[in-house]
Design a protein around this motif. Sequence first.
Motif, PDB file in Angstrom:
ATOM      1  N   GLY A  97     -40.709 -58.190 -11.429  1.00  0.00           N
ATOM      2  CA  GLY A  97     -39.908 -57.612 -12.499  1.00  0.00           C
ATOM      3  C   GLY A  97     -40.430 -56.248 -12.901  1.00  0.00           C
ATOM      4  O   GLY A  97     -41.615 -55.955 -12.781  1.00  0.00           O
ATOM      5  N   LYS A  98     -39.550 -55.396 -13.362  1.00  0.00           N
ATOM      6  CA  LYS A  98     -39.894 -54.069 -13.851  1.00  0.00           C
ATOM      7  C   LYS A  98     -39.486 -53.976 -15.316  1.00  0.00           C
ATOM      8  O   LYS A  98     -38.390 -54.405 -15.677  1.00  0.00           O
ATOM      9  CB  LYS A  98     -39.132 -52.990 -13.076  1.00  0.00           C
ATOM     10  CG  LYS A  98     -39.331 -53.053 -11.586  1.00  0.00           C
ATOM     11  CD  LYS A  98     -40.495 -52.204 -11.183  1.00  0.00           C
ATOM     12  CE  LYS A  98     -40.562 -52.107  -9.671  1.00  0.00           C
ATOM     13  NZ  LYS A  98     -41.784 -52.625  -9.151  1.00  0.00           N
ATOM     14  N   SER A 114     -40.600 -56.666 -19.558  1.00  0.00           N
ATOM     15  CA  SER A 114     -40.444 -55.861 -20.771  1.00  0.00           C
ATOM     16  C   SER A 114     -41.207 -56.464 -21.941  1.00  0.00           C
ATOM     17  O   SER A 114     -41.837 -55.751 -22.724  1.00  0.00           O
ATOM     18  CB  SER A 114     -38.963 -55.739 -21.140  1.00  0.00           C
ATOM     19  OG  SER A 114     -38.253 -55.101 -20.115  1.00  0.00           O
ATOM     20  N   VAL A 121     -37.846 -52.708 -18.639  1.00  0.00           N
ATOM     21  CA  VAL A 121     -36.624 -51.937 -18.868  1.00  0.00           C
ATOM     22  C   VAL A 121     -37.050 -50.661 -19.625  1.00  0.00           C
ATOM     23  O   VAL A 121     -37.378 -50.709 -20.797  1.00  0.00           O
ATOM     24  CB  VAL A 121     -35.598 -52.751 -19.684  1.00  0.00           C
ATOM     25  CG1 VAL A 121     -34.338 -51.942 -19.908  1.00  0.00           C
ATOM     26  CG2 VAL A 121     -35.282 -54.047 -18.976  1.00  0.00           C
ATOM     27  N   VAL A 158     -29.662 -56.685 -16.537  1.00  0.00           N
ATOM     28  CA  VAL A 158     -31.098 -56.948 -16.632  1.00  0.00           C
ATOM     29  C   VAL A 158     -31.366 -58.360 -16.139  1.00  0.00           C
ATOM     30  O   VAL A 158     -30.760 -59.321 -16.620  1.00  0.00           O
ATOM     31  CB  VAL A 158     -31.579 -56.776 -18.087  1.00  0.00           C
ATOM     32  CG1 VAL A 158     -33.043 -57.134 -18.213  1.00  0.00           C
ATOM     33  CG2 VAL A 158     -31.328 -55.369 -18.562  1.00  0.00           C
ATOM     34  N   ASP A 167     -37.057 -58.937 -15.228  1.00  0.00           N
ATOM     35  CA  ASP A 167     -37.158 -57.650 -15.927  1.00  0.00           C
ATOM     36  C   ASP A 167     -37.378 -57.863 -17.422  1.00  0.00           C
ATOM     37  O   ASP A 167     -38.135 -57.133 -18.057  1.00  0.00           O
ATOM     38  CB  ASP A 167     -35.901 -56.809 -15.710  1.00  0.00           C
ATOM     39  CG  ASP A 167     -35.708 -56.402 -14.257  1.00  0.00           C
ATOM     40  OD1 ASP A 167     -36.700 -56.395 -13.508  1.00  0.00           O
ATOM     41  OD2 ASP A 167     -34.566 -56.089 -13.891  1.00  0.00           O
TER      42      ASP A 167
END
Length: 76
Positions: free
Chosen positions: A68-69, A41, A71, A33, A37
């Motif tokens: 960022g994505k 989150s 999690v 991670v 990210d």
Amino acid sequence: MRPPVLQAGAAGNLCPRRSRRRDPDRTPKDRPVKVSDLHASICHALGINPNKEAMTPLRRPMKLVDNGKPVAERFS
């Protein structure tokens, strides 16, 4: 009662004896991670759009999270 606080820090070069003893195989192999990210989150958990741009005091746009994505495994 105080709310919980998340702190992060890097003591890599400040404590060379500890970093020498650290096992290099402790890094996650399946899904590492990134920091961005993690930020996405946290925004997702708080109900904040991570793609939102905020204005700085100098009136310049600043992204809340840089590429960022969230999690997805944490929120399933």
